[in-house]
Design an enzyme around this catalytic site. Sequence first.
Site, PDB file in Angstrom:
ATOM      1  N   HIS A   1       7.145  -7.794  31.742  1.00  0.00           N
ATOM      2  CA  HIS A   1       7.788  -8.656  30.749  1.00  0.00           C
ATOM      3  C   HIS A   1       8.438  -7.958  29.542  1.00  0.00           C
ATOM      4  CE1 HIS A   1       8.131 -10.566  26.620  1.00  0.00           C
ATOM      5  NE2 HIS A   1       7.037 -11.675  27.499  1.00  0.00           N
TER       6      HIS A   1
ATOM      7  N   ASP B   1       1.605 -16.185  32.697  1.00  0.00           N
ATOM      8  CA  ASP B   1       1.772 -16.517  33.720  1.00  0.00           C
ATOM      9  C   ASP B   1       0.604 -16.194  35.034  1.00  0.00           C
ATOM     10  OD1 ASP B   1       3.576 -17.967  32.391  1.00  0.00           O
ATOM     11  OD2 ASP B   1       5.481 -17.003  32.720  1.00  0.00           O
TER      12      ASP B   1
HETATM   13  N1  ACO Z   1       7.778  -7.183  40.088  1.00  0.00           N
HETATM   14  C1  ACO Z   1       8.704  -5.625  40.689  1.00  0.00           C
HETATM   15  N2  ACO Z   1       9.608  -5.257  40.576  1.00  0.00           N
HETATM   16  C2  ACO Z   1       9.563  -5.107  39.021  1.00  0.00           C
HETATM   17  C3  ACO Z   1       9.170  -6.507  37.933  1.00  0.00           C
HETATM   18  C4  ACO Z   1       7.970  -7.478  39.308  1.00  0.00           C
HETATM   19  N3  ACO Z   1       7.425  -8.847  38.009  1.00  0.00           N
HETATM   20  N4  ACO Z   1       9.272  -6.264  36.712  1.00  0.00           N
HETATM   21  C5  ACO Z   1      10.387  -5.543  37.175  1.00  0.00           C
HETATM   22  N5  ACO Z   1      10.197  -5.193  37.804  1.00  0.00           N
HETATM   23  C6  ACO Z   1      10.727  -4.082  38.146  1.00  0.00           C
HETATM   24  C7  ACO Z   1      12.802  -3.945  38.331  1.00  0.00           C
HETATM   25  O1  ACO Z   1      13.109  -3.786  39.358  1.00  0.00           O
HETATM   26  C8  ACO Z   1      13.660  -3.060  38.023  1.00  0.00           C
HETATM   27  O2  ACO Z   1      13.189  -1.910  38.176  1.00  0.00           O
HETATM   28  P1  ACO Z   1      14.129  -0.429  38.317  1.00  0.00           P
HETATM   29  O3  ACO Z   1      14.541   0.248  36.797  1.00  0.00           O
HETATM   30  O4  ACO Z   1      13.895   0.365  39.504  1.00  0.00           O
HETATM   31  O5  ACO Z   1      15.288  -1.436  38.711  1.00  0.00           O
HETATM   32  C9  ACO Z   1      11.951  -2.377  36.570  1.00  0.00           C
HETATM   33  O6  ACO Z   1      11.047  -2.868  36.830  1.00  0.00           O
HETATM   34  C10 ACO Z   1      12.298  -2.791  35.123  1.00  0.00           C
HETATM   35  O7  ACO Z   1      13.389  -4.774  35.303  1.00  0.00           O
HETATM   36  P2  ACO Z   1      13.772  -5.678  34.426  1.00  0.00           P
HETATM   37  O8  ACO Z   1      14.197  -6.676  34.782  1.00  0.00           O
HETATM   38  O9  ACO Z   1      15.133  -4.511  34.200  1.00  0.00           O
HETATM   39  O10 ACO Z   1      13.234  -5.766  33.186  1.00  0.00           O
HETATM   40  P3  ACO Z   1      13.578  -7.038  31.812  1.00  0.00           P
HETATM   41  O11 ACO Z   1      12.976  -6.697  30.866  1.00  0.00           O
HETATM   42  O12 ACO Z   1      14.704  -7.610  32.521  1.00  0.00           O
HETATM   43  O13 ACO Z   1      13.014  -8.325  32.463  1.00  0.00           O
HETATM   44  C11 ACO Z   1      10.929  -9.952  33.844  1.00  0.00           C
HETATM   45  C12 ACO Z   1      12.068  -9.196  32.675  1.00  0.00           C
HETATM   46  C13 ACO Z   1      12.574 -10.667  33.666  1.00  0.00           C
HETATM   47  C14 ACO Z   1      10.279 -11.050  33.213  1.00  0.00           C
HETATM   48  C15 ACO Z   1      11.202  -9.626  35.193  1.00  0.00           C
HETATM   49  O14 ACO Z   1       9.921  -8.421  34.595  1.00  0.00           O
HETATM   50  C16 ACO Z   1      10.316 -10.123  36.515  1.00  0.00           C
HETATM   51  O15 ACO Z   1      11.455 -10.556  36.527  1.00  0.00           O
HETATM   52  N6  ACO Z   1       9.394 -10.652  36.489  1.00  0.00           N
HETATM   53  C17 ACO Z   1       9.063 -11.456  37.095  1.00  0.00           C
HETATM   54  C18 ACO Z   1       8.734 -12.655  36.453  1.00  0.00           C
HETATM   55  C19 ACO Z   1       8.006 -12.950  35.108  1.00  0.00           C
HETATM   56  O16 ACO Z   1       6.673 -13.238  36.187  1.00  0.00           O
HETATM   57  N7  ACO Z   1       8.809 -14.177  34.546  1.00  0.00           N
HETATM   58  C20 ACO Z   1       7.444 -14.323  33.265  1.00  0.00           C
HETATM   59  C21 ACO Z   1       8.282 -13.784  32.340  1.00  0.00           C
HETATM   60  S1  ACO Z   1       6.655 -14.459  30.858  1.00  0.00           S
HETATM   61  C22 ACO Z   1       7.343 -15.657  30.370  1.00  0.00           C
HETATM   62  O17 ACO Z   1       8.744 -15.944  30.501  1.00  0.00           O
HETATM   63  C23 ACO Z   1       6.426 -16.214  29.759  1.00  0.00           C
END
Ligand code: ACO
Length: 431
Positions: free
Chosen positions: A308, A366
Amino acid sequence: MTEPSKTATLTLDGQSIDLPIHSPSAGPDVVDIRKLYGGAGVFTYDPGFTSTASCRSTITFIDGDKGELLHRGYPIDQLASKSHYLEVCYLLLYGELPTATQLEDFESRVTNHTMLHEQMQYFFRGFRRDAHPMAILVGVVGAMSAFYHDSTDINDPWQREVASIRLIAKMPTIAAWAYKYHLGQPFVYPRNDLDYASNFLRMCFAVPAEEYVVDPILSRAMDRIFTLHADHEQNASTSTVRLASSSGANPFACIAAGIACLWGPAHGGANQACLEMLKEIGTVDKIPEFIARAKDKNDPFRLMGFGHRVYKNFDPRATVMKQSADEVLDLLGVEDNPILQVAKELEKQALEDPYFADKKLFPNVDFYSGIILEAMGFPTSMFTPIFALSRTVGWISQWKEQLSDPEHKIGRPRQLYVGETLRDYVDIENR
Ligand code: ACO
């Protein structure tokens, strides 16, 4: 607005500029950069707004490190266990918990606005049968401005109030009808003797051919899902609503914009994507393979329902949702649901894995919500519409707050332009 107590000094090309620092009631201090361009001739660069406060707000506060979510100061776990959705709606909209009389009056206003203009039926019928319910929701909510002209003047507080009640009251009917249309079943009209969640379940699952009795445990679980999704600070869809509203757009257009944004799999679409992922994993023995894929930089796969932008600890909503999943599946007699087993084991293995621990990736709301919704009988295509229905009150509360904020102005971000500079047009025969 309180006077800033501190200042930050930015030195650029030997020139210094003082930037005021605002102290919030909770959360980190905020450097006020409004005078930065005028004073120093530079912009700030912040893709995804990870460090930018876009507004002043008193509605919701998240402490991502502690895993805390507060609505008007009240923690979400207390609201989920002691309150109910319409009371939380009142709290978000008006700032305080209602007295018994205020709640009764609010519930009656919502209940008396649940029907849709009869002509809206024809609007529904214009969609293809296989339209995704979210596509219908975006269209129908946007079209409300064509049916309810008398609540589109944003400068009239009374019209703003009526639009708010209409949206909260009609969203369950719109979402349920989008589902019924998709199924090819007759639309079920709302009933005023039912509570908000029971009414929604009945409009989704009743058919004219037989009596439908709402199970109170399912209705309570539905109400809790609504409550857990009611608001969440300045997330992508809420910021979309605020940005749309900043131009003076009508409330229905603004909420339709929020719904469109919510649809994406990184936001509201994640519960659908998460359930699909759990099904694809299928059995507990496949979990390590999917965890390895999520960690692989060359594989775009991510663990849906994990991570998140703000929470760097447990999403407090996920904890409540997990309890709900156990209760609902127990009630429905499917406690050994293989998908729930996969979810629990996946959560356990991911939390023990240093990759997820180091990046502070925890289950979000979720992760378990899809399991509950599917057990209740909803197809995956209804998961995001249910999220949109629940979040409508948050969007409206934020929209109303923005309109009454004397500092609000049209949203207009700047850019770091890296394209071509001025060049002359080349005639087509010379390219
Ligand atoms: N699985 C694996 N790796 C992940 C995940 C994941 N679910 N989420 C983040 N990471 C990793 C990224 O690859 C990144 O790695 P790096 O630093 O080596 O490049 C690091 O963690 C940071 O990730 P970002 O995408 O930069 O973090 P951000 O805060 O922008 O993204 C997000 C948050 C979009 C929710 C992300 O965690 C994600 O895509 N999760 C899966 C989708 C999801 O569950 N969304 C629901 C959000 S809650 C809602 O809307 C109610």
